[in-house]
Design an enzyme around this catalytic site. Structure first.
Site, PDB file in Angstrom:
ATOM      1  N   GLY A 126       0.802  -1.222   0.000  1.00 13.32           N
ATOM      2  CA  GLY A 126       0.000   0.000   0.000  1.00 13.32           C
ATOM      3  C   GLY A 126       0.829   1.263   0.000  1.00 13.32           C
ATOM      4  O   GLY A 126       0.368   2.315   0.438  1.00 13.32           O
ATOM      5  N   SER A 214       4.611  -5.705  -2.606  1.00 15.02           N
ATOM      6  CA  SER A 214       4.749  -4.287  -2.905  1.00 15.02           C
ATOM      7  C   SER A 214       5.558  -3.603  -1.798  1.00 15.02           C
ATOM      8  O   SER A 214       6.678  -4.018  -1.524  1.00 15.02           O
ATOM      9  CB  SER A 214       3.369  -3.652  -3.100  1.00 15.02           C
ATOM     10  OG  SER A 214       3.476  -2.367  -3.645  1.00 15.02           O
TER      11      SER A 214
END
Length: 547
Positions: A126, A214
């Site tokens: 995120g 990520s």
């Protein structure tokens, strides 16, 4: 939390009353819930540190220091404050958010005679600014269920950590106070909690794999180099999906401006101790101020948990030599590239927006030429008057490599150089000749978590909903490879017939090999695609990218 509970129960419908599992940790006893439909025990919302509120706001996380009798652990706790999450996601925010969730095969740990199970500890991504562990796309029950079916059961854990200004603010004040990179330190203290307490749940503290995607993939990479690669015995393996670093990690100019703007907006600019003043600002006021600020938050070099740039630490071998599994998706940057890229000037501006000089810009434009067959997605052909600009594919190839592929290769090369086991993958699925998004960032999540019901996805976004059998088979292979690595530190013990052996990456001859995860054409491939571009990027990682 009622809405979130309904979402969880929709996916896990058969919660059986009267069969509540318990686990006694150092501070007290937790009572979870048994889910009959998955034959699993869930312990949710367990604090792993003191609430970072009041005087502990913007402080390094503090270990729990109180005891209790029995507490309920049947609901997800509040999520850490983040910005950019979809309003449709059912979550509630709080500063008091340092909690973790444990999903285990049922009754594991109920007897001292039980064999302790390996542990997979997942950290969400995120961009260090949003997302949360209770997001349905990260539901741990599906992969744990599959681990039991393949005879390699493990315990899965997820956790929340401070984000955005709350967890990754930076300024000279922050560095002087030793309170930078709080989100990473939150994860570290969660690992310490797991090390001290997971045996009570049937987990083996000596068999923990840290795992992220990520920014979460970047996070586990930072833990490998934390404190100069100091091995605290908190993990024995690493999985990094589409990992990423920040950039210009020693340059405080932009972070300092953001910090100063927020300090001034909430009336703390006249204080002799601005951090102390920030700790007294009401949450609603500080939160509203942060939402008005544009800018990025990411880890920085603080001389502590991040003692130097990752490229410097990796080159010097200052990282834990634990086995690692890592890789990227074929078309990562279609999520990040603007569609209106048409000219060489647009490409030059894109390159220079990362702070790169004119000479570097010229070299990168030559390494990433305006040739359709070299751009991404490979199968998509730009059409006149189509949805994307003439040089969209060129920009996607450049950004994919700059943001993700160069990160992966820097680490596969380092692990290989120092003789540590490393498994590298390239993920591509599914392929549609009409879609310019290709296999974008985040696509593999549904496969890894074996989320065939689309939990947590918006309508029409689940990669496995109404999927072909080839795609479902790839999902099964992918999740089983991850399980095999978590349990055995080797992705090859997946039990699926007719699959190539995934070799340890060996770059001593100039390049290694990837396992190509693809629904119809998978297998081992040489890791040579766009190698000149990422080799150049990594050669300037320190001086130009500051990472």
């Amino acid at each position: 939390m009622a809405l979130l509970s309904k979402v969880l129960l929709a996916a896990l419908p058969s919660v059986v009353a009267g069969l509540s599992p318990t686990a006694t940790v150092k501070n007290g006893t937790y009572e979870g819930k048994y889910v009959a439909s998955y034959d699993q025990d869930l312990f949710l919302g367990i604090p792993f540190a003191q609430p970072p509120v009041g005087e502990l706001r913007f402080q390094n996380p503090q270990s729990l220091n109180s005891t209790f009798g029995t507490r309920n652990a049947t609901e997800y706790a509040d999520s850490c404050v983040g910005y950019g999450n979809s309003a449709a996601w059912p979550y509630t925010l709080s500063e008091d958010c340092l909690t973790l969730n444990i999903v285990r095969p049922a009754k594991s740990g109920q007897s001292k005679d039980d064999e302790l199970l390996p542990v997979g500890f997942f950290t969400h991504g995120g961009g260090w600014s949003m997302d949360y562990s209770a997001n349905g796309v990260y539901n741990l029950s599906f992969i744990v269920e599959e681990s039991v079916k393949m005879g390699k059961p493990f315990i899965a854990i997820s956790a929340d950590y401070r984000m955005s200004f709350w967890g990754f603010m930076a300024s000279q004040d922050i560095l002087d106070a030793g309170v930078a990179n709080l989100g990473l330190k939150d994860q570290r203290i969660a690992m310490q909690w797991i090390n001290e307490n997971i045996e009570a749940f049937g987990g083996d503290p000596a068999k923990v794999t840290i795992w992220g995607e990520s920014a979460g993939g970047g996070n586990v990479g930072y833990h490998a180099t934390a404190y100069g690669g100091r091995d605290d015995g908190l993990f024995r393996g690493i999985i990094a999906e589409s990992g990423a670093d920040g950039s210009h990690m020693k340059n405080l100019t932009e972070p300092q401006q953001i910090y100063d703007t927020i300090v001034s907006a909430v009336g703390c600019d006249g204080s002799s101790d601005k951090l102390a003043c920030l700790r007294t600002v009401p949450f609603d006021k500080l939160n509203a101020t942060i939402t008005q600020i544009t800018g990025s938050f990411y880890p920085i070099v603080d001389g502590d948990i991040i003692p130097d740039l990752p490229s410097v630490l990796l080159d010097a071998g200052e990282f834990t030599k634990t086995p690692i599994l890592l890789g990227t998706n074929a078309d990562e940057a279609t999520m990040f590239a603007g569609t209106g890229v048409n000219t060489d000037e647009d490409i030059a501006s894109l390159i220079q927006s990362s702070g790169l000089d004119a000479n570097t810009t010229e070299i990168l434009m030559a390494l990433y030429p305006d040739i359709d067959s070299l751009g991404l997605p490979a199968h998509y052909h730009v059409q006149p008057d189509g949805p994307v600009g003439k040089q969209f594919k060129r920009s996607v190839a450049l950004l994919t490599d700059q943001m993700f592929l160069s990160w992966r290769r820097l680490r596969t090369d380092a692990w290989s150089k120092y003789g540590a086991p490393v498994y590298s993958y390239l993920f591509e699925s599914p392929i549609s000749s009409t879609s310019y998004t290709g296999t974008s960032h985040f696509t593999e999540i549904g496969y890894v978590f074996y989320n065939r019901i689309g939990l947590g996805y918006a309508a029409g976004q689940s990669p496995l909903a109404n999927a072909t059998q080839d795609v479902l088979d790839l999902a099964k292979l992918t999740t089983r490879m991850w399980i095999s690595f978590i349990t055995d530190l080797d992705p090859n013990n997946h039990g699926v017939a007719g699959v190539d052996h995934w070799p340890v990456y060996n770059a001593t001859g100039g390049y290694g090999q990837n396992f190509y995860l693809h629904p119809t054409d998978g297998g081992v491939r040489p890791d040579t695609f766009r190698l000149a571009g990422t080799t150049f990027m990594n050669s300037i990682a320190k001086e130009q990218y500051g990472r």
